[in-house]
Design a protein around this motif. Sequence first.
Motif, short mmCIF file in Angstrom:
data_model
loop_
_atom_site.label_atom_id
_atom_site.label_comp_id
_atom_site.label_asym_id
_atom_site.label_seq_id
_atom_site.Cartn_x
_atom_site.Cartn_y
_atom_site.Cartn_z
N LEU A 22 -6.61 2.17 2.32
CA LEU A 22 -5.32 2.01 2.98
C LEU A 22 -4.35 3.10 2.53
O LEU A 22 -4.54 3.73 1.50
N GLU A 23 -3.30 3.27 3.32
CA GLU A 23 -2.19 4.11 2.91
C GLU A 23 -1.09 3.22 2.34
O GLU A 23 -0.98 2.03 2.70
N ALA A 24 -0.26 3.78 1.49
CA ALA A 24 0.83 3.01 0.88
C ALA A 24 1.74 2.41 1.94
O ALA A 24 2.27 1.30 1.78
N ILE A 42 2.91 2.87 -3.62
CA ILE A 42 3.34 1.73 -2.81
C ILE A 42 4.84 1.48 -2.95
O ILE A 42 5.53 1.25 -1.95
N PRO A 44 -3.08 -6.13 -2.08
CA PRO A 44 -3.71 -5.02 -1.36
C PRO A 44 -5.14 -4.79 -1.84
O PRO A 44 -5.49 -5.08 -2.98
N VAL A 100 -5.92 1.29 -2.08
CA VAL A 100 -4.78 2.01 -1.51
C VAL A 100 -4.66 3.38 -2.16
O VAL A 100 -4.86 3.51 -3.38
#
Length: 252
Positions: free
Chosen positions: A219-221, A26, A194, A197
Amino acid sequence: MDNLSNYFGQNINQKRIVVTGGTTGIGKAIAKLLVSLGGRVFVFGRDENDLNGALEVIKAKSFSGEILGISADITQKDDIDLIWNKVDNAFGGIDILVNNAALPARGIIEGNYEDWKYILETNVLGYIAFAKEAVNRMKVQKSGHIINIGSMSAEVKEKTGVIYVSTKTAIRGFSTALRKEINPLGIKVSHIEPGAVTSDMQEDSKEVQKEKIVSMEMLEAEDIAMSVLFCLSQPKRCDVVSMQIRPHLQII
């Protein structure tokens, strides 16, 4: 509303930014995005190879901003002092702090005192120490923005991650109280939590993580980086106090 490209870049261009734990995951995604919008970003992490890799990738894009960094450990007072000396010398201060450096931790049955001490010093004391140094500089200019990256663990409180849950619950409370203390100084505080991730903190392999992204379970970063950008892009009158970002199919 003005052109959206101007809206999202107006509070980033030439701003002096520190991203803790900005060499992977992240933090790296946040640094990359903010540099692309003209930010002057300083990152650090414990692993020198990760640092060099992050600097190389971001510099290779020939963005309009600037990226600098060193390898350092957020739990070491000498390293903290070194980081801020570097930031002051390079930027002459700070406008934005993204507190992101954190380590995973499991339940209380596993681990020992020294393990937990290091986790707490990284995940909690590190946030506090960097916020303190940022506030010392921001209060002089009567402006600034601190973003604390938390976790959904503060809400879910999963039994398999008691130590990690403790640290992220602490960050939730810290963010709420910190905003009350420093908003009168002209400094904003945002807290982002978040969900799952992709990162090295995940137990799943990279291949499994990619599959979960496709199935909308992860999720993606870059998704969190965009959330940070949204918080930073608001006009001075507007504070995004708390934000939760979760995969579509991660039902909590």
